[in-house]
Design a protein around this motif. Structure first.
Motif, PDB file in Angstrom:
ATOM      1  N   MET A   1       0.836  -1.168   0.000  1.00  0.00           N
ATOM      2  CA  MET A   1       0.000   0.000   0.000  1.00  0.00           C
ATOM      3  C   MET A   1       0.883   1.235   0.000  1.00  0.00           C
ATOM      4  SD  MET A   1      -1.624   0.608   3.834  1.00  0.00           S
ATOM      5  CE  MET A   1      -1.802  -1.115   4.074  1.00  0.00           C
ATOM      6  N   GLU A   2       0.386   2.299  -0.596  1.00  0.00           N
ATOM      7  CA  GLU A   2       1.131   3.551  -0.672  1.00  0.00           C
ATOM      8  C   GLU A   2       0.443   4.583   0.219  1.00  0.00           C
ATOM      9  OE1 GLU A   2       1.984   4.685  -4.697  1.00  0.00           O
ATOM     10  OE2 GLU A   2       2.408   2.626  -5.250  1.00  0.00           O
ATOM     11  N   LEU A   3       1.246   5.261   1.023  1.00  0.00           N
ATOM     12  CA  LEU A   3       0.722   6.214   1.994  1.00  0.00           C
ATOM     13  C   LEU A   3       1.385   7.571   1.835  1.00  0.00           C
ATOM     14  CD1 LEU A   3       1.169   4.016   5.203  1.00  0.00           C
ATOM     15  CD2 LEU A   3      -0.880   4.170   3.781  1.00  0.00           C
ATOM     16  N   LEU A   4       0.663   8.586   2.224  1.00  0.00           N
ATOM     17  CA  LEU A   4       1.221   9.920   2.395  1.00  0.00           C
ATOM     18  C   LEU A   4       1.020  10.243   3.867  1.00  0.00           C
ATOM     19  CD1 LEU A   4       2.416  12.356   0.834  1.00  0.00           C
ATOM     20  CD2 LEU A   4       0.114  13.308   0.851  1.00  0.00           C
ATOM     21  N   LEU A   5       2.119  10.432   4.595  1.00  0.00           N
ATOM     22  CA  LEU A   5       2.059  10.707   6.029  1.00  0.00           C
ATOM     23  C   LEU A   5       2.523  12.130   6.272  1.00  0.00           C
ATOM     24  CD1 LEU A   5       3.049   8.444   8.922  1.00  0.00           C
ATOM     25  CD2 LEU A   5       3.922  10.764   8.866  1.00  0.00           C
ATOM     26  N   THR A   6       1.706  12.889   6.991  1.00  0.00           N
ATOM     27  CA  THR A   6       2.060  14.257   7.346  1.00  0.00           C
ATOM     28  C   THR A   6       1.966  14.407   8.859  1.00  0.00           C
ATOM     29  OG1 THR A   6      -0.201  15.170   7.267  1.00  0.00           O
ATOM     30  CG2 THR A   6       1.020  15.059   5.189  1.00  0.00           C
ATOM     31  N   TYR A   7       2.801  15.272   9.400  1.00  0.00           N
ATOM     32  CA  TYR A   7       2.724  15.496  10.837  1.00  0.00           C
ATOM     33  C   TYR A   7       2.983  16.954  11.168  1.00  0.00           C
ATOM     34  CZ  TYR A   7       7.808  14.939  10.537  1.00  0.00           C
ATOM     35  OH  TYR A   7       9.130  15.043  10.182  1.00  0.00           O
ATOM     36  N   ASP A   8       2.407  17.363  12.279  1.00  0.00           N
ATOM     37  CA  ASP A   8       2.606  18.704  12.823  1.00  0.00           C
ATOM     38  C   ASP A   8       2.781  18.524  14.329  1.00  0.00           C
ATOM     39  OD1 ASP A   8       2.737  21.424  13.186  1.00  0.00           O
ATOM     40  OD2 ASP A   8       0.583  21.753  13.010  1.00  0.00           O
ATOM     41  N   VAL A   9       4.010  18.674  14.781  1.00  0.00           N
ATOM     42  CA  VAL A   9       4.330  18.475  16.195  1.00  0.00           C
ATOM     43  C   VAL A   9       4.583  19.838  16.830  1.00  0.00           C
ATOM     44  CG1 VAL A   9       5.968  17.424  17.811  1.00  0.00           C
ATOM     45  CG2 VAL A   9       5.268  16.177  15.757  1.00  0.00           C
ATOM     46  N   ASP A  10       3.943  20.083  17.962  1.00  0.00           N
ATOM     47  CA  ASP A  10       4.115  21.350  18.685  1.00  0.00           C
ATOM     48  C   ASP A  10       5.546  21.436  19.209  1.00  0.00           C
ATOM     49  OD1 ASP A  10       3.859  23.648  20.201  1.00  0.00           O
ATOM     50  OD2 ASP A  10       2.776  22.655  21.829  1.00  0.00           O
ATOM     51  N   THR A  11       6.300  22.411  18.720  1.00  0.00           N
ATOM     52  CA  THR A  11       7.714  22.533  19.099  1.00  0.00           C
ATOM     53  C   THR A  11       7.981  23.749  19.991  1.00  0.00           C
ATOM     54  OG1 THR A  11       8.180  23.737  17.067  1.00  0.00           O
ATOM     55  CG2 THR A  11       8.517  21.349  17.026  1.00  0.00           C
ATOM     56  N   THR A  12       6.974  24.183  20.720  1.00  0.00           N
ATOM     57  CA  THR A  12       7.162  25.350  21.592  1.00  0.00           C
ATOM     58  C   THR A  12       7.887  25.004  22.886  1.00  0.00           C
ATOM     59  OG1 THR A  12       4.948  25.027  22.535  1.00  0.00           O
ATOM     60  CG2 THR A  12       5.153  26.555  20.665  1.00  0.00           C
ATOM     61  N   THR A  13       8.100  23.718  23.125  1.00  0.00           N
ATOM     62  CA  THR A  13       8.817  23.289  24.334  1.00  0.00           C
ATOM     63  C   THR A  13       9.978  22.378  23.923  1.00  0.00           C
ATOM     64  OG1 THR A  13       7.501  21.277  24.623  1.00  0.00           O
ATOM     65  CG2 THR A  13       6.663  23.301  25.678  1.00  0.00           C
ATOM     66  N   MET A  48       2.291  -0.965   8.534  1.00  0.00           N
ATOM     67  CA  MET A  48       1.518   0.267   8.719  1.00  0.00           C
ATOM     68  C   MET A  48       0.899   0.320  10.116  1.00  0.00           C
ATOM     69  SD  MET A  48      -1.824   1.635   8.398  1.00  0.00           S
ATOM     70  CE  MET A  48      -2.566   3.127   7.818  1.00  0.00           C
ATOM     71  N   LEU A  49       0.398  -0.820  10.593  1.00  0.00           N
ATOM     72  CA  LEU A  49      -0.156  -0.862  11.948  1.00  0.00           C
ATOM     73  C   LEU A  49       0.929  -0.592  12.985  1.00  0.00           C
ATOM     74  CD1 LEU A  49      -2.586  -3.906  11.713  1.00  0.00           C
ATOM     75  CD2 LEU A  49      -3.187  -1.488  11.980  1.00  0.00           C
ATOM     76  N   GLN A  50       2.117  -1.166  12.792  1.00  0.00           N
ATOM     77  CA  GLN A  50       3.225  -0.941  13.729  1.00  0.00           C
ATOM     78  C   GLN A  50       3.655   0.519  13.701  1.00  0.00           C
ATOM     79  OE1 GLN A  50       4.569  -3.287  15.947  1.00  0.00           O
ATOM     80  NE2 GLN A  50       5.414  -1.396  16.798  1.00  0.00           N
ATOM     81  N   LEU A  51       3.746   1.101  12.512  1.00  0.00           N
ATOM     82  CA  LEU A  51       4.113   2.511  12.376  1.00  0.00           C
ATOM     83  C   LEU A  51       3.099   3.396  13.094  1.00  0.00           C
ATOM     84  CD1 LEU A  51       5.797   4.831  11.152  1.00  0.00           C
ATOM     85  CD2 LEU A  51       4.408   4.591   9.066  1.00  0.00           C
ATOM     86  N   ARG A  70      -4.119   7.038   2.560  1.00  0.00           N
ATOM     87  CA  ARG A  70      -3.849   5.903   1.674  1.00  0.00           C
ATOM     88  C   ARG A  70      -4.007   6.392   0.244  1.00  0.00           C
ATOM     89  NH1 ARG A  70      -5.369   0.081   3.757  1.00  0.00           N
ATOM     90  NH2 ARG A  70      -4.916   0.391   5.947  1.00  0.00           N
ATOM     91  N   LEU A  71      -2.951   6.235  -0.528  1.00  0.00           N
ATOM     92  CA  LEU A  71      -2.972   6.644  -1.923  1.00  0.00           C
ATOM     93  C   LEU A  71      -3.476   5.499  -2.788  1.00  0.00           C
ATOM     94  CD1 LEU A  71       0.511   8.412  -2.095  1.00  0.00           C
ATOM     95  CD2 LEU A  71      -1.728   9.486  -1.798  1.00  0.00           C
ATOM     96  N   PRO A  72      -4.062   5.817  -3.934  1.00  0.00           N
ATOM     97  CA  PRO A  72      -4.436   4.733  -4.846  1.00  0.00           C
ATOM     98  C   PRO A  72      -3.189   4.008  -5.347  1.00  0.00           C
ATOM     99  CG  PRO A  72      -4.719   6.867  -5.896  1.00  0.00           C
ATOM    100  CD  PRO A  72      -4.359   7.133  -4.467  1.00  0.00           C
ATOM    101  N   HIS A  73      -3.373   2.802  -5.840  1.00  0.00           N
ATOM    102  CA  HIS A  73      -2.249   2.019  -6.365  1.00  0.00           C
ATOM    103  C   HIS A  73      -1.472   2.854  -7.378  1.00  0.00           C
ATOM    104  CE1 HIS A  73       0.088  -1.424  -7.512  1.00  0.00           C
ATOM    105  NE2 HIS A  73      -0.212  -1.212  -8.783  1.00  0.00           N
ATOM    106  N   SER A  74      -0.169   2.861  -7.246  1.00  0.00           N
ATOM    107  CA  SER A  74       0.743   3.655  -8.091  1.00  0.00           C
ATOM    108  C   SER A  74       0.517   5.155  -7.911  1.00  0.00           C
ATOM    109  CB  SER A  74       0.602   3.268  -9.570  1.00  0.00           C
ATOM    110  OG  SER A  74       0.932   1.917  -9.748  1.00  0.00           O
TER     111      SER A  74
END
Length: 96
Positions: A1-13, A48-51, A70-74
């Motif tokens: 499976m193909e994924l796009l993962l994005t994150y935004d972590v609060d870095t004020t501390t 993916m579950l472990q991640l 989850r991105l479509p195949h290819s």
């Protein structure tokens, strides 16, 4: 499976900056960084579950945000880029 993962972590501390580094390092072990907080990942269901479990264990669920699409195949092969963005070959041989 193909994924796009994005994150935004609060870095004020200092703790937030540590979480950001840990999340980034974890994602680097699974995919290709395409922007500062965006990764393209090709994986299977079990990994993916472990991640997902590992990320949930790292972040502060009250201040940080992670999105996994989850991105479509290819899907990573049909990306249109503009500017300095570059396409990355996910399915070709990896040379270390």
């Amino acid at each position: 499976m193909e994924l796009l993962l994005t994150y935004d972590v609060d870095t004020t501390t200092p703790e937030g900056r540590r979480r950001l580094r840990r999340v980034a390092k974890l994602c680097e072990g699974h995919g290709i960084r395409v922007q500062k907080s965006v990764f393209e990942i090709i994986t299977d269901d079990q990994t993916m579950l472990q991640l997902t479990y590992d990320i949930e264990d790292l972040i502060n669920t009250e201040t940080d945000s992670v999105r996994i699409y989850r991105l479509p195949h290819s899907g990573t092969e049909t990306v249109q880029t503009l500017g300095a963005a570059a396409l990355h070959p996910h399915h070709s041989d990896l040379i270390l």
